[in-house]
Design a protein around this motif. Structure first.
Motif, PDB file in Angstrom:
ATOM      1  N   ASN A  21     -21.895  13.720 -21.657  1.00  0.00           N
ATOM      2  CA  ASN A  21     -23.080  12.857 -21.571  1.00  0.00           C
ATOM      3  C   ASN A  21     -24.332  13.663 -21.246  1.00  0.00           C
ATOM      4  OD1 ASN A  21     -22.178  10.229 -22.190  1.00  0.00           O
ATOM      5  ND2 ASN A  21     -21.281   9.988 -20.156  1.00  0.00           N
ATOM      6  N   ALA A  22     -24.182  14.647 -20.382  1.00  0.00           N
ATOM      7  CA  ALA A  22     -25.325  15.498 -20.031  1.00  0.00           C
ATOM      8  C   ALA A  22     -25.804  16.284 -21.247  1.00  0.00           C
ATOM      9  CB  ALA A  22     -24.940  16.450 -18.903  1.00  0.00           C
ATOM     10  N   ALA A  23     -24.862  16.709 -22.097  1.00  0.00           N
ATOM     11  CA  ALA A  23     -25.225  17.449 -23.309  1.00  0.00           C
ATOM     12  C   ALA A  23     -25.951  16.546 -24.300  1.00  0.00           C
ATOM     13  CB  ALA A  23     -23.974  18.051 -23.949  1.00  0.00           C
ATOM     14  N   VAL A  24     -25.446  15.309 -24.481  1.00  0.00           N
ATOM     15  CA  VAL A  24     -26.113  14.357 -25.369  1.00  0.00           C
ATOM     16  C   VAL A  24     -27.522  14.082 -24.864  1.00  0.00           C
ATOM     17  CG1 VAL A  24     -26.092  12.002 -26.261  1.00  0.00           C
ATOM     18  CG2 VAL A  24     -23.948  13.277 -26.110  1.00  0.00           C
ATOM     19  N   ARG A  25     -27.649  13.854 -23.575  1.00  0.00           N
ATOM     20  CA  ARG A  25     -28.962  13.599 -22.955  1.00  0.00           C
ATOM     21  C   ARG A  25     -29.932  14.729 -23.260  1.00  0.00           C
ATOM     22  NH1 ARG A  25     -31.063  15.357 -17.983  1.00  0.00           N
ATOM     23  NH2 ARG A  25     -32.532  13.942 -16.938  1.00  0.00           N
ATOM     24  N   ALA A  26     -29.438  15.975 -23.134  1.00  0.00           N
ATOM     25  CA  ALA A  26     -30.305  17.133 -23.379  1.00  0.00           C
ATOM     26  C   ALA A  26     -30.716  17.220 -24.841  1.00  0.00           C
ATOM     27  CB  ALA A  26     -29.589  18.411 -22.946  1.00  0.00           C
ATOM     28  N   VAL A  27     -29.789  16.940 -25.753  1.00  0.00           N
ATOM     29  CA  VAL A  27     -30.104  16.959 -27.184  1.00  0.00           C
ATOM     30  C   VAL A  27     -31.163  15.903 -27.501  1.00  0.00           C
ATOM     31  CG1 VAL A  27     -29.202  16.494 -29.507  1.00  0.00           C
ATOM     32  CG2 VAL A  27     -27.875  17.899 -27.911  1.00  0.00           C
ATOM     33  N   VAL A  28     -30.986  14.712 -26.961  1.00  0.00           N
ATOM     34  CA  VAL A  28     -31.918  13.616 -27.220  1.00  0.00           C
ATOM     35  C   VAL A  28     -33.314  13.942 -26.683  1.00  0.00           C
ATOM     36  CG1 VAL A  28     -32.472  11.210 -26.664  1.00  0.00           C
ATOM     37  CG2 VAL A  28     -30.128  11.843 -27.309  1.00  0.00           C
ATOM     38  N   ARG A  29     -33.381  14.371 -25.448  1.00  0.00           N
ATOM     39  CA  ARG A  29     -34.691  14.591 -24.837  1.00  0.00           C
ATOM     40  C   ARG A  29     -35.386  15.833 -25.393  1.00  0.00           C
ATOM     41  NH1 ARG A  29     -34.623  12.144 -18.672  1.00  0.00           N
ATOM     42  NH2 ARG A  29     -34.012  10.059 -19.361  1.00  0.00           N
ATOM     43  N   ALA A  30     -34.604  16.868 -25.724  1.00  0.00           N
ATOM     44  CA  ALA A  30     -35.209  18.057 -26.341  1.00  0.00           C
ATOM     45  C   ALA A  30     -35.734  17.723 -27.732  1.00  0.00           C
ATOM     46  CB  ALA A  30     -34.188  19.187 -26.420  1.00  0.00           C
ATOM     47  N   SER A  31     -34.981  16.916 -28.477  1.00  0.00           N
ATOM     48  CA  SER A  31     -35.429  16.510 -29.812  1.00  0.00           C
ATOM     49  C   SER A  31     -36.751  15.760 -29.727  1.00  0.00           C
ATOM     50  CB  SER A  31     -34.374  15.621 -30.479  1.00  0.00           C
ATOM     51  OG  SER A  31     -33.173  16.328 -30.708  1.00  0.00           O
ATOM     52  N   ILE A  32     -36.822  14.781 -28.825  1.00  0.00           N
ATOM     53  CA  ILE A  32     -38.039  13.983 -28.677  1.00  0.00           C
ATOM     54  C   ILE A  32     -39.203  14.854 -28.197  1.00  0.00           C
ATOM     55  CG2 ILE A  32     -39.069  12.077 -27.365  1.00  0.00           C
ATOM     56  CD1 ILE A  32     -36.241  10.763 -27.429  1.00  0.00           C
ATOM     57  N   TYR A  33     -38.908  15.796 -27.322  1.00  0.00           N
ATOM     58  CA  TYR A  33     -39.941  16.723 -26.835  1.00  0.00           C
ATOM     59  C   TYR A  33     -40.575  17.482 -27.992  1.00  0.00           C
ATOM     60  CZ  TYR A  33     -41.988  20.712 -24.332  1.00  0.00           C
ATOM     61  OH  TYR A  33     -42.850  21.676 -23.852  1.00  0.00           O
TER      62      TYR A  33
END
Length: 327
Positions: A21-33
């Motif tokens: 879940n932490a990895a998915v969160r990072a992918v999502v937020r980095a993408s949006i960034y």
């Protein structure tokens, strides 16, 4: 030269691991960034085949950092192993306007990702999420540290009852064909011995170690058994030991899937976060068919084929330390 990526799909596949879940969160937020749309694909490759996906936003991944498992769900897809299944997955990949794929999983998931990328020239980056820690190209995989801590906590509790009754406990841990969890939980849990797939330990050698411990007046003994070891299951080994030392009060405890659950440790949360951001940045830089890893605390990218085919060795020095400390 950087490749323009406008829309990324992310999925979790295979066995779950704390920190996914932490990895998915990072992918999502980095993408949006970086101004990239990101779609969560549910139930692994089956979700890609069936078009089971939705766009994720910053708030979509709120409050999941501490949760075990994976909110995207996971599965082992038989259909994706066929050319027809992968073709259907590619149709949905294009229909949803995806430009790249991030796959979080182990060697089976990466094998599928590598084939998919080669067949359809899809940019793919893998993030190693498996408690087994059996992928080369990274010092640690996501979930491994949490699994070791879970095993060690169980061993500590088992030792309490083992000491109270002067018993010998065989504790079986997960890891499939790799002994990383067994070795590290054995050192952390103060085990008298561990039996792993990578070393051809014999019953005679184990008996000798146990007798030496008895001579040193050990009040309790805990032996760690990796599930894929060559001597069989922990029950098989316990029966063989009982034949040689019938007076021992022997018990067996199989920890099983509890090692996959629970809130990820700080190390796993940070590792997953670093790898998730690195996956997005790697895609933006034109990386593909690679696995993100951390080696000597630095981000690295290893060809997926190399990561799954190269055998990752246990640290011989840790074996030496375990032997010294088991007296």
């Amino acid at each position: 030269m950087a490749t323009e990526i406008k829309k990324i799909g992310v999925l979790t596949s295979g066995g779950d691991a704390p920190g996914m879940n932490a990895a998915v969160r990072a992918v999502v937020r980095a993408s949006i960034y970086y101004g990239i749309d990101v779609f969560g694909i549910y139930k692994g490759y089956d979700g890609l085949i069936n078009g089971n996906m939705e766009q994720l936003y910053v708030r979509s991944v709120s409050n999941i950092l501490s949760r075990g498992g994976t909110f995207l769900l996971s599965a082992r897809s038989k259909e994706f192993r066929t050319k027809e299944g992968r073709a259907k997955a590619y149709e949905n990949f294009k229909a949803n306007g995806l430009d790249a794929l991030v796959v979080i999983g182990g060697d089976g998931s990466f094998t599928g990702a590598d084939i998919f990328s080669q067949e359809f020239d899809v940019p793919v980056i893998g993030i190693p999420g498996t408690i087994d820690n059996d992928l080369s190209g990274t010092d640690f995989t996501i979930g491994y540290d949490t699994a070791c801590n879970t095993a060690r906590e169980a061993i500590d509790k088992i030792r309490d009852t083992a000491s109270s009754h002067e018993r010998l406990f065989f504790v079986e841990v997960m890891g499939r064909d790799a002994g990383f969890i067994a070795l590290n939980s054995a050192i952390g849990g103060g085990a008298v011995a561990m039996i792993v797939p990578e070393h051809n330990w014999s019953i005679d050698a184990l008996i000798s170690r146990l007798k030496k411990g008895a001579a040193n007046q050990k009040a309790s003994n805990v032996v760690i058994v990796a599930e894929g070891c060559h001597l069989g299951s922990s029950y098989d080994i316990a029966e063989k030991v009982k034949e040689h030392i019938p007076h021992y009060d022997i018990r067996v405890s199989v920890l099983g899937h509890l090692q996959r659950g629970g809130s990820p440790t700080t190390l796993d949360r940070v590792l997953a976060s670093r790898m998730g951001v690195a996956a997005v940045e790697g895609l933006r830089e034109g990386q593909s068919k690679v696995m993100v890893g951390v080696i000597n605390n630095k981000i690295s990218y290893t060809p997926i084929g190399e990561a799954i085919k190269t055998i990752k060795r246990l640290d011989d020095d840790e074996f030496r330390i375990a032997k010294i400390l088991s007296i």
